[in-house]
Design a protein around this motif. Structure first.
Motif, PDB file in Angstrom:
ATOM      1  N   SER A 118     -38.112 -43.512 -79.768  1.00 63.59           N
ATOM      2  CA  SER A 118     -39.776 -43.053 -78.916  1.00 63.59           C
ATOM      3  C   SER A 118     -40.220 -43.334 -77.480  1.00 63.59           C
ATOM      4  N   ALA A 119     -40.573 -42.034 -77.020  1.00 66.69           N
ATOM      5  CA  ALA A 119     -41.024 -42.484 -75.703  1.00 66.69           C
ATOM      6  C   ALA A 119     -42.067 -41.809 -75.336  1.00 66.69           C
ATOM      7  N   LYS A 120     -42.617 -40.327 -75.532  1.00 71.34           N
ATOM      8  CA  LYS A 120     -43.552 -39.496 -76.019  1.00 71.34           C
ATOM      9  C   LYS A 120     -44.540 -39.132 -76.846  1.00 71.34           C
ATOM     10  N   LEU A 121     -44.663 -40.348 -77.781  1.00 76.58           N
ATOM     11  CA  LEU A 121     -45.724 -40.630 -78.408  1.00 76.58           C
ATOM     12  C   LEU A 121     -47.930 -39.772 -78.279  1.00 76.58           C
ATOM     13  N   ASP A 122     -48.152 -39.379 -79.002  1.00 76.73           N
ATOM     14  CA  ASP A 122     -49.054 -38.723 -78.613  1.00 76.73           C
ATOM     15  C   ASP A 122     -50.125 -38.435 -79.702  1.00 76.73           C
ATOM     16  N   TRP A 123     -51.395 -37.690 -79.038  1.00 72.95           N
ATOM     17  CA  TRP A 123     -51.935 -38.437 -80.513  1.00 72.95           C
ATOM     18  C   TRP A 123     -52.557 -36.587 -80.252  1.00 72.95           C
ATOM     19  N   GLU A 124     -53.680 -35.769 -81.985  1.00 73.00           N
ATOM     20  CA  GLU A 124     -54.045 -34.933 -82.061  1.00 73.00           C
ATOM     21  C   GLU A 124     -54.891 -35.206 -82.867  1.00 73.00           C
ATOM     22  N   VAL A 125     -56.461 -34.683 -82.630  1.00 71.14           N
ATOM     23  CA  VAL A 125     -57.597 -34.935 -83.255  1.00 71.14           C
ATOM     24  C   VAL A 125     -57.585 -33.470 -84.441  1.00 71.14           C
ATOM     25  N   GLU A 126     -57.683 -33.231 -85.072  1.00 64.39           N
ATOM     26  CA  GLU A 126     -57.574 -31.621 -86.045  1.00 64.39           C
ATOM     27  C   GLU A 126     -58.598 -32.249 -87.358  1.00 64.39           C
ATOM     28  N   LEU A 127     -59.384 -30.587 -87.187  1.00 63.51           N
ATOM     29  CA  LEU A 127     -60.007 -31.054 -89.215  1.00 63.51           C
ATOM     30  C   LEU A 127     -59.209 -30.217 -90.025  1.00 63.51           C
TER      31      LEU A 127
END
Length: 297
Positions: A118-127
């Motif tokens: 893994s080299a591009k781990l990203d976040w996303e806050v969601e309902l």
């Protein structure tokens, strides 16, 4: 109500948050917070309980994913116009639908594992929306009647696997633990308007995402109705409804998570999550996971 699941991973008990913020044990009342507990009748029975009479969970106990035995974890992509713009993607004319493997469901404070390669781990806050009654070919004006409640979801994404590998987005969305849910499931009666829910996320104390569901391209009622045309939604299904702008992929240059990073996300209605990024270790993680799930001969 604020419903929770607490205890060691794989052995969680059902619980509820009382008026003083204490986790109370519901295991003498219901088997789990899952499809069996989420119908309107079952939730009404829970509301009639004096929570102060229930035993308190141990202080500092781990919280698990706030929904157990999830039949299906459905996601909506690019559901905020400003998020679509930051990723240089046209605004969709219909909801973009994909799935996360249900094995991605995790507790709100569990570690995020940086997978091998893994080299591009990203976040996303969601309902996230939790279905309470079966929904199949439902009208938009009736759709919210099928919702048991709402919770936070961090739709963690490995962008290289999602966008640079052939095939669907599922590979980049489904790694173990890449869908922290909770800290609690807030029942629908305590969310006056799902189109007015604030969302925010910080990485290492720096605010990266701030948004509100009022700017969604497709609202919750539309999403539930739309999905019900293509699949029979079942109690316990979880729908993550998209993320506002500020994801790592949208930065110039892109900004991705690394070992030791701390992610905090929250909503004034739905509580907060806290996660630390750790490197995958096969002996400490993989071997124990496989041993726990292999049948004992």
């Amino acid at each position: 109500m604020k419903l929770v699941r607490f205890g060691a991973r794989g052995s969680e008990k059902p619980g509820v948050i009382d008026a003083q913020g204490v986790v109370r044990d519901l295991s003498g009342v219901v088997p789990d917070i899952d499809a069996r507990t989420l119908s309107p009748a079952a939730l009404t029975r829970l509301r009639e309980i004096d929570f102060a009479t229930l035993p308190a969970a141990p202080a500092g106990v781990r919280l698990g994913a706030c929904v157990g035995s999830i039949p299906n974890l459905v996601c909506i992509g690019l559901n905020y116009s400003d998020h679509a713009a930051e990723t240089d993607t046209p605004i969709p004319s219909q909801p973009i639908v994909f799935n996360k493997h249900t094995g991605a469901a995790a507790g709100p404070h569990d570690a995020l594992i940086l997978a091998p390669g893994s080299a591009k781990l990203d976040w996303e806050v969601e309902l996230a929306v939790v279905i309470g009654t079966p929904a199949w070919h439902v009208r938009e004006e009736d759709a919210l009647r099928h919702v048991a409640g709402y919770c936070l979801c961090n739709d963690v994404s490995e962008r290289a696997w999602q966008l640079e590998y052939e095939g669907q987005w599922t590979k980049g969305k489904s790694y173990y633990g890449y869908a922290p849910l909770g800290p609690w499931l807030v029942t629908a009666d305590e969310v006056p308007d799902p189109q007015d829910v604030d969302l925010w996320l910080e990485v290492n104390g720096v605010r990266r995402q701030s948004g509100n569901t009022r700017t969604q391209i497709f609202g919750v009622a539309h999403i539930v109705s739309y999905l019900s045309r293509f699949m029979a939604l079942a109690p316990g299904d979880v729908i993550a409804t998209g993320t506002p702008p500020g994801v790592g992929l949208g930065h110039k240059p892109p900004l991705f998570l690394k070992a030791g990073d701390r992610v905090t996300l929250g909503s004034s209605l739905l509580g907060e999550q806290r996660q630390s990024v750790v490197v995958y270790d096969d002996e400490a993680m993989g071997a124990r996971w496989r041993e726990a799930r292999l049948p004992q001969l």
